[in-house]
Write a protein that holds these residues in place. Structure first.
Motif: not given
Ligand SMILES: [Mg+2]
Ligand SMILES: Cc1ncc(C[n+]2csc(CCOP(=O)(O)OP(=O)(O)O)c2C)c(N)n1
Length: 200
Positions: A78-79, A104, A108
């Motif tokens: 996601d980052g 995925i 975080h």
């Molecule tokens: Mg992540």
């Protein structure tokens, strides 16, 4: 505010998708997505994008355009997806039918110490994908929803441009470190795809 805890585990998700990959080319983003792919077994048609955060979807787009006969699957954190957010719009404009993107989403930055990230603070990547023009953009939170979307992600010819964001938990997975030598990975991938022509 209620806290939603995902019941899905990232290795289970990536394993379920990759078991059905067939001859799809897989491009994984730095850190944990690379480890997830490696944990399913190293292959020359895996390309691990080490270090270039935000570069995985653009790389997968180029690959999908260059190899229209092959399914290309980008597996990204996601980052990573947030850093390369604009690339989603470029993908939607180019509309390669053979490209699938799976986020995925553990909400975080696990790789750098589990700092809270945007998707856990209200940012909706599926809504972004829809807004830029993805016809197929889906959220997955359960194994039944995952099963429902796998064919879309790894479906064969002619395939369909697809975006799926999977909420996963933050429990650590065992380290599975892929080769880290960039020139080696590039040459191995090119030789797999192009054979002798890779050296021309
Ligand atoms: Mg992540
Ligand atoms: C330009 C840039 N900024 C920061 C980093 C440091 N960094 C490496 S991995 C990472 C977090 C990746 O998070 P995500 O994509 O969500 O993967 P996760 O480990 O959570 O699965 C960060 C911040 C980097 N490699 N490049």
């Amino acid at each position: 505010m209620s806290i939603e805890v995902s019941s899905l585990q990232r290795r289970t998700v990536v394993g379920a998708i990759l078991r059905q990959r067939g001859d799809a080319l897989v491009v994984a983003s730095l850190g944990n997505p690379c480890y997830d792919v490696m944990a399913q077994g190293d292959r020359p048609d895996n390309f691990y994008v080490w270090g270039a955060m935000g570069g995985t979807v653009p790389l997968a787009l180029g690959l999908a355009l260059a190899q229209p006969g092959r399914r290309v699957l980008a597996l990204v954190g996601d980052g990573e997806m947030m850093m390369g957010l604009g690339s989603l719009a470029t993908v939607a404009v180019q509309r390669p039918r053979n490209l699938s993107i799976v986020v995925i989403d553990n909400e975080h930055y696990a790789e750098t110490g589990m700092q809270r990230a945007h998707t856990g603070r209200g940012v909706d990547l599926v809504a972004v994908a829809r807004a830029v023009g993805f016809g197929q953009a889906h959220q997955v939170r359960t194994s039944a929803e995952l099963d429902q979307r796998i064919a879309l992600l790894v479906g064969n010819d002619p395939g369909e441009l697809a975006f799926v964001a999977v909420k996963v938990g933050t429990e650590p997975a065992p380290m599975a470190l892929p080769p880290r030598d960039g020139p080696y990975l590039r040459s191995r991938f090119r030789e797999h795809l192009l054979g002798a022509a890779a050296h021309e």
